[in-house]
Motif scaffolding. Structure first.
Motif, short mmCIF file in Angstrom:
data_model
loop_
_atom_site.label_atom_id
_atom_site.label_comp_id
_atom_site.label_asym_id
_atom_site.label_seq_id
_atom_site.Cartn_x
_atom_site.Cartn_y
_atom_site.Cartn_z
N ALA B 14 0.86 -1.19 0.00
CA ALA B 14 0.00 0.00 0.00
C ALA B 14 0.88 1.23 0.00
O ALA B 14 2.10 1.14 0.23
CB ALA B 14 -0.90 0.00 1.23
N ILE B 15 0.25 2.37 -0.28
CA ILE B 15 0.97 3.64 -0.17
C ILE B 15 0.59 4.27 1.17
O ILE B 15 -0.59 4.44 1.47
CB ILE B 15 0.62 4.57 -1.35
CG1 ILE B 15 1.20 3.96 -2.63
CG2 ILE B 15 1.15 5.98 -1.13
CD1 ILE B 15 0.87 4.71 -3.89
N GLU B 16 1.62 4.54 1.99
CA GLU B 16 1.37 5.17 3.29
C GLU B 16 2.23 6.41 3.38
O GLU B 16 3.44 6.33 3.15
CB GLU B 16 1.71 4.19 4.42
CG GLU B 16 0.85 2.92 4.36
CD GLU B 16 0.72 2.23 5.70
OE1 GLU B 16 1.34 2.70 6.67
OE2 GLU B 16 0.00 1.23 5.75
N ASN B 17 1.64 7.53 3.74
CA ASN B 17 2.34 8.82 3.82
C ASN B 17 3.09 9.11 2.54
O ASN B 17 4.24 9.56 2.56
CB ASN B 17 3.32 8.83 5.01
CG ASN B 17 2.61 8.54 6.33
OD1 ASN B 17 1.47 8.96 6.52
ND2 ASN B 17 3.25 7.78 7.19
N GLY B 18 2.46 8.79 1.41
CA GLY B 18 3.05 9.11 0.13
C GLY B 18 4.12 8.15 -0.36
O GLY B 18 4.67 8.33 -1.43
N GLU B 19 4.43 7.11 0.45
CA GLU B 19 5.48 6.18 0.04
C GLU B 19 4.93 4.75 -0.02
O GLU B 19 4.16 4.35 0.86
CB GLU B 19 6.65 6.22 1.04
CG GLU B 19 7.39 7.53 1.02
CD GLU B 19 8.84 7.36 1.46
OE1 GLU B 19 9.22 6.25 1.84
OE2 GLU B 19 9.57 8.36 1.38
N GLU B 50 -0.24 -15.35 19.60
CA GLU B 50 -1.18 -15.35 18.48
C GLU B 50 -1.69 -13.93 18.22
O GLU B 50 -2.73 -13.74 17.59
CB GLU B 50 -2.34 -16.31 18.76
CG GLU B 50 -1.84 -17.74 18.93
CD GLU B 50 -2.95 -18.74 19.18
OE1 GLU B 50 -4.12 -18.34 19.32
OE2 GLU B 50 -2.63 -19.95 19.24
N ALA B 51 -0.92 -12.95 18.73
CA ALA B 51 -1.33 -11.54 18.57
C ALA B 51 -0.31 -10.82 17.70
O ALA B 51 0.90 -10.89 17.96
CB ALA B 51 -1.41 -10.87 19.94
N PHE B 52 -0.81 -10.14 16.69
CA PHE B 52 0.07 -9.47 15.72
C PHE B 52 -0.41 -8.05 15.45
O PHE B 52 -1.60 -7.78 15.50
CB PHE B 52 0.08 -10.25 14.40
CG PHE B 52 0.62 -11.64 14.52
CD1 PHE B 52 1.95 -11.91 14.26
CD2 PHE B 52 -0.22 -12.69 14.91
CE1 PHE B 52 2.44 -13.20 14.39
CE2 PHE B 52 0.28 -13.98 15.05
CZ PHE B 52 1.61 -14.24 14.78
N ASP B 53 0.53 -7.18 15.13
CA ASP B 53 0.20 -5.85 14.64
C ASP B 53 0.53 -5.80 13.16
O ASP B 53 1.53 -6.37 12.72
CB ASP B 53 1.05 -4.79 15.37
CG ASP B 53 0.68 -4.71 16.84
OD1 ASP B 53 -0.53 -4.69 17.13
OD2 ASP B 53 1.61 -4.68 17.68
N GLU B 54 -0.31 -5.09 12.41
CA GLU B 54 0.00 -4.85 11.01
C GLU B 54 1.06 -3.76 10.94
O GLU B 54 0.94 -2.74 11.62
CB GLU B 54 -1.25 -4.42 10.27
CG GLU B 54 -2.37 -5.44 10.35
CD GLU B 54 -3.05 -5.66 9.02
OE1 GLU B 54 -2.79 -4.87 8.09
OE2 GLU B 54 -3.83 -6.62 8.92
N VAL B 55 2.09 -4.00 10.11
CA VAL B 55 3.16 -3.00 10.00
C VAL B 55 3.59 -2.85 8.54
O VAL B 55 3.67 -3.83 7.81
CB VAL B 55 4.41 -3.36 10.84
CG1 VAL B 55 4.14 -3.21 12.32
CG2 VAL B 55 4.89 -4.76 10.52
N PRO B 56 3.87 -1.61 8.13
CA PRO B 56 4.52 -1.44 6.83
C PRO B 56 5.99 -1.85 6.98
O PRO B 56 6.62 -1.52 7.99
CB PRO B 56 4.38 0.06 6.54
CG PRO B 56 4.16 0.70 7.87
CD PRO B 56 3.61 -0.33 8.81
N LEU B 57 6.54 -2.57 5.99
CA LEU B 57 7.94 -2.97 6.07
C LEU B 57 8.82 -1.83 5.56
O LEU B 57 8.36 -0.95 4.83
CB LEU B 57 8.19 -4.22 5.23
CG LEU B 57 7.40 -5.47 5.59
CD1 LEU B 57 7.94 -6.67 4.79
CD2 LEU B 57 7.46 -5.78 7.08
#
Lengths: 393, 143
Positions: B14-19, B50-57
């Motif tokens: 995805a594009i996040e903060n323009g990047e 079994e708990a995860f956060d979504e993160v941009p790499l």
């Protein structure tokens, strides 16, 4: 407690593209192995088959399929599937049965008929399947081999000529092997002039897929003694360990490695022989001959390092010095390897054991490694499967 | 009129903060990153989370290795006719300590590349059919 079992007999159906049913190949290899062992089919207590995924239901239950083809005689059966390590898993099942005292003599067999053209994934939109994802993005099997090869070049200074020298060596080794599919001499120029597939690898750097079959008759040492074969070749170790999280190398068919943010990365290929050495109480310095999975020429060089034949980054020196040629210090792939055979998945790990058995018996003819006493096999396949088997005389 | 665009793998980038970024997950207990995303169970053998956060790499990384595809891959790859060779890059992300594969941007050749060089992720066309562009992530050398 006794840990070894005896290899009483070995047999193979020649590799090729014969287009016949895989059962035909398996029966031929089995009969040859039984004859070589001097064991009657009715005396076999356990049939351990390596499965093929390409030949329908009979392939999924290969142990039973071969047992029926040879004539049901009341033996117990098993079928193992572990990708390229299927044959070793089938051998491990037979060894467990024998060492537990539940059977004295077993037949281990694997055979395959490969389809024509590209191996491709099942159809449909399946983003949950890593194999589908990587093909969708255009990343084929040779791409992975090429990534490993290129890294060797940029890190260690290996050259395409070093890779080609592995092909030249293996082609020379397999020249007179009656079970090899390709028996043709290659020069460095032949390899260099073959089509570029995935830079830096060319067509002659990459192995084909083949039909073929390999079989072993294995027994307890006591049974071997009673048969007058006290000096038979022995299986001293079978390693079929999984990788250890986190993966250090991006492996087919994955699009990424594990993250090593929390746990240190580990090399799977290096773990396979390490376990085998430990189990056999032997080390790389004891090895006189090896059969390793040369899916590509450069991958054979990775194996030299994973087998601890030399420090990491120095495999090209072994190639350049001729150490891994027959007549050298540590011959690798005297059979001709996958370069001369092409891969027949469920049979290949067993074919490696067949070759080492002939070598340790001193019965390998023109490709004999002089004074071979201890041999090791190594292979790796998809989804965390791989194996290393140590044989000794 | 601009062509319609669809992602090759919905939810993978995805594009996040323009990047542009790949979208992964991170284990809340041990900090292990996952790409493709993992939301069911952590694969670290010492972690039962079994708990995860979504993160941009990380968008930027260093080149681990590279090759190209001189032959047309089989389906489900959608090929140009005739096949146009493209590069494939394996990129090491420092924070995530993982290597991620992807095509190189159009026009890139192996001779332009070297293990260890800095690269960054861009979004680009994987293929175009019937006026619709299918978008994927690709790697581009950092000037």
């Amino acid at each position: 407690m006794e840990k070894d079992i005896a290899v009483l007999g070995v047999g193979m159906h020649p590799w090729g593209k014969w287009g016949k049913n895989f059962v035909e190949y398996g029966v031929k290899a089995s009969r040859d192995a039984l004859r070589d062992a001097g064991v009657n089919w009715r005396d076999i207590g356990f049939v351990s088959g390596a499965a093929t995924m390409r030949c329908g239901y009979p392939g999924y239950v290969a142990g039973a399929t071969f047992a029926q083809a040879l004539g049901w005689q009341g033996a117990e059966v098993n079928t193992s599937y572990a990708a390229c390590a299927s044959g070793s898993q089938a051998l491990a099942a037979a060894r467990a049965k024998i060492l537990a005292g539940q059977c004295e003599v077993a037949l281990v067999v694997g055979a395959d008929t490969t389809p024509k053209g590209f191996l491709k994934p099942a159809p449909g939109e399946r983003p949950d399947d890593p194999d589908w994802v990587r093909f969708r993005l255009g990343i084929t099997n040779p791409a992975y081999f090429a990534l490993y090869a290129r890294r060797r070049m940029d890190l260690y200074g290996d050259t395409p000529e070093d890779f080609a020298a592995v092909k030249v060596k293996n082609a020379e080794h397999g020249l007179e092997n009656p079970n090899a599919r390709y028996r043709k001499r290659f020069s460095l120029e032949d390899v260099a002039s073959s089509a570029l597939v995935a830079d830096p690898l060319r067509l002659m750097d990459i192995c084909a897929t083949s039909d073929g079959a390999a079989a072993l008759v294995v027994s307890s040492l006591d049974y071997a003694r009673r048969l007058g074969q006290a000096d038979a070749v022995r299986v001293a170790a079978i390693s079929t360990v999984t990788p250890t999280f986190a993966s250090a190398v991006v492996e087919m068919p994955d699009i990424a490695t594990d993250s090593a943010a929390a746990v240190e990365a580990a090399r799977f290929r290096a773990a396979l022989p390490a376990k085998a050495y430990e189990e056999a109480g032997l080390g790389p310095e004891d090895i006189s001959v090896a059969e390793v999975y040369d899916l590509s020429t450069a991958l054979e060089m990775d194996w030299y390092e994973d087998l601890q034949f030399c420090p990491r980054g120095e495999a090209a020196n072994l190639v350049r010095s001729g150490a891994t040629c027959i007549g050298g210090r540590l011959p690798v792939n005297p059979s001709g390897g996958l370069a001369c055979f092409g891969e027949a998945v469920p049979a290949q790990a067993l074919a490696q054991v067949c070759e080492l058995t002939w070598q340790l018996r001193g019965a390998a003819g023109p490709r004999q490694v002089a004074g071979a006493r201890v041999g090791i096999t190594a292979n790796q396949g998809l989804f965390g499967h791989g194996s290393a088997v140590i044989l000794k005389r | 009129m601009s062509k319609s665009q669809v992602p090759v793998l919905p939810g993978w980038f995805a594009i996040e903060n323009g990047e542009p970024h790949l979208l992964g997950t991170r284990c809340r207990a041990c900090g292990t990153y996952y790409f493709p995303r993992q939301t069911l169970f952590c694969r670290n053998p010492d972690c039962e989370s079994e708990a995860f956060d979504e993160v941009p790499l990380s968008r930027r990384g260093t080149l681990w290795s590279y090759t190209n595809a001189m032959y047309q891959p089989p389906e489900p790859f959608v090929a140009e006719d005739p096949h146009v060779p493209y590069t494939i890059l394996a990129v090491e992300l420092e924070r995530e300590k993982m290597i991620v594969l992807g095509q190189g941007v159009a026009g890139l050749e192996c001779a332009d590349l070297r293990v260890g060089m800095p690269v960054q992720l861009v979004l680009d066309t994987l293929f175009e059919r019937d006026g619709q562009e299918t978008i994927t992530w690709k790697w581009a050398p950092l000037a």
